[in-house]
Design an enzyme around this catalytic site. Structure first.
Site, PDB file in Angstrom:
ATOM      1  N   SER A   1       0.799  -1.235  -0.175  1.00  0.00           N
ATOM      2  CA  SER A   1       0.031  -0.011  -0.029  1.00  0.00           C
ATOM      3  C   SER A   1       0.862   1.119  -0.292  1.00  0.00           C
ATOM      4  O   SER A   1       1.695   1.182   0.541  1.00  0.00           O
ATOM      5  CB  SER A   1      -0.823   0.217   1.355  1.00  0.00           C
ATOM      6  OG  SER A   1      -1.702  -1.183   1.301  1.00  0.00           O
TER       7      SER A   1
HETATM    8  N1  SAH Z   1      -0.123  -4.999   4.140  1.00  0.00           N
HETATM    9  C1  SAH Z   1       0.472  -5.362   2.776  1.00  0.00           C
HETATM   10  C2  SAH Z   1      -0.392  -4.960   1.755  1.00  0.00           C
HETATM   11  C3  SAH Z   1      -1.064  -6.102   1.447  1.00  0.00           C
HETATM   12  S1  SAH Z   1      -1.832  -6.261  -0.271  1.00  0.00           S
HETATM   13  C4  SAH Z   1       1.768  -4.457   2.958  1.00  0.00           C
HETATM   14  O1  SAH Z   1       2.226  -3.900   3.781  1.00  0.00           O
HETATM   15  O2  SAH Z   1       2.449  -4.867   2.003  1.00  0.00           O
HETATM   16  C5  SAH Z   1      -2.974  -7.587   0.392  1.00  0.00           C
HETATM   17  C6  SAH Z   1      -2.839  -8.943   0.701  1.00  0.00           C
HETATM   18  O3  SAH Z   1      -3.905  -9.652   1.146  1.00  0.00           O
HETATM   19  C7  SAH Z   1      -2.289  -9.792  -0.337  1.00  0.00           C
HETATM   20  O4  SAH Z   1      -0.648 -10.382  -0.097  1.00  0.00           O
HETATM   21  C8  SAH Z   1      -3.004 -10.950  -0.536  1.00  0.00           C
HETATM   22  O5  SAH Z   1      -2.371 -12.238  -0.646  1.00  0.00           O
HETATM   23  C9  SAH Z   1      -3.687 -11.084   0.792  1.00  0.00           C
HETATM   24  N2  SAH Z   1      -4.855 -11.730   1.035  1.00  0.00           N
HETATM   25  C10 SAH Z   1      -6.099 -11.391   0.321  1.00  0.00           C
HETATM   26  N3  SAH Z   1      -7.030 -12.308   0.469  1.00  0.00           N
HETATM   27  C11 SAH Z   1      -6.613 -12.893   1.714  1.00  0.00           C
HETATM   28  C12 SAH Z   1      -7.192 -13.852   2.597  1.00  0.00           C
HETATM   29  N4  SAH Z   1      -8.435 -14.352   2.584  1.00  0.00           N
HETATM   30  N5  SAH Z   1      -6.395 -14.233   3.653  1.00  0.00           N
HETATM   31  C13 SAH Z   1      -5.101 -13.808   3.763  1.00  0.00           C
HETATM   32  N6  SAH Z   1      -4.653 -12.943   3.047  1.00  0.00           N
HETATM   33  C14 SAH Z   1      -5.315 -12.602   1.861  1.00  0.00           C
END
Ligand code: SAH
Length: 219
Positions: A66
């Site tokens: 993000s």
């Molecule tokens: N917080 C992260 C950004 C995350 S992007 C950072 O600081 O870099 C969103 C993430 O959510 C992705 O890696 C994706 O794989 C994960 N995601 C999506 N659905 C999910 C689920 N049901 N359970 C766990 N992770 C999930």
């Protein structure tokens, strides 16, 4: 993995802190936490020069880290206390978890991609962040073993907060999540679980990758 020059990093972080203040993120503890985490460590080598730019960047597995201001807003919205135990759904690069770890007692972070969790773990180790527990799993089911949590942050967008996550939030706990359609404009929501129910407010328009059920098949 070519590291960013220390002086360059110092300048980039100073500029980032200024931007955060400009958008109204003035909580000194939040600013200090962001100052203490080298964001360049959490991006791919190809985008390292843009690590502090005000945008989301691509990471492995088709996901994104993000934008800095979004991380700042979400972190501030959680009103973290030093003793808080926090659940993060969506480890991604691990950057948000690292920032949270500076402000609370323990972060429990889940991602559906084993690769992302593995890379994030090695970054936590390098930075000596030893108060983060990781899990490869479906964050939409929460992490019952460690519930209830004082705070929950979801960093992928869904139509609604999975009910089980509210169940794993303590009374007076705060949950922050982007809510809305996968390809459209989503709203960053802040929920407080009160004795009477769930209080909801909207913080900003945002764009996140989608929340997807189940562990990823391509790990
Ligand atoms: N917080 C992260 C950004 C995350 S992007 C950072 O600081 O870099 C969103 C993430 O959510 C992705 O890696 C994706 O794989 C994960 N995601 C999506 N659905 C999910 C689920 N049901 N359970 C766990 N992770 C999930």
């Amino acid at each position: 993995m070519p590291e960013m020059d220390t002086e360059e990093r110092r300048i980039q972080i100073a500029e980032l802190l200024l931007r955060l203040r400009q958008v109204g993120i003035t909580d000194q503890k939040v600013l200090s936490a962001i100052e203490a985490v080298p964001r360049d460590v959490f991006v791919e080598a190809e985008t390292r020069g843009e690590a502090y730019a005000e945008r989301a960047l691509p990471i492995d597995c088709g996901q994104t880290i993000s934008a800095p201001v979004v991380v700042g807003m979400m972190t501030a919205a959680l009103d973290l206390e030093p003793e808080d135990r926090v659940l993060e759904v969506g480890t991604g690069s691990g950057y948000q978890a690292a920032v949270l770890a500076k402000l609370c007692s323990r972060v429990y972070t889940i991602d559906r991609f084993r690769t992302l969790v593995g890379t994030a773990e090695s970054r936590f180790k390098t930075l000596r962040l030893d108060n983060i527990s990781t899990l490869v799993g479906d964050g939409m089911e929460g992490w019952a073993e460690h519930a209830p949590f004082d705070k929950i942050i979801i960093t992928a967008a869904g139509d609604a907060v999975p009910e089980v996550l509210f169940e794993q939030l303590r009374t007076n706990g705060i949950l922050v999540a982007p809510i809305g359609p996968p390809e459209g404009i989503q709203e960053l929501k802040r929920y407080v679980r009160t004795e009477a129910g769930i209080d909801e407010s909207t913080l900003a328009d945002v764009r996140f990758v989608p929340l997807i059920r189940g562990v990823a098949e391509r790990l």
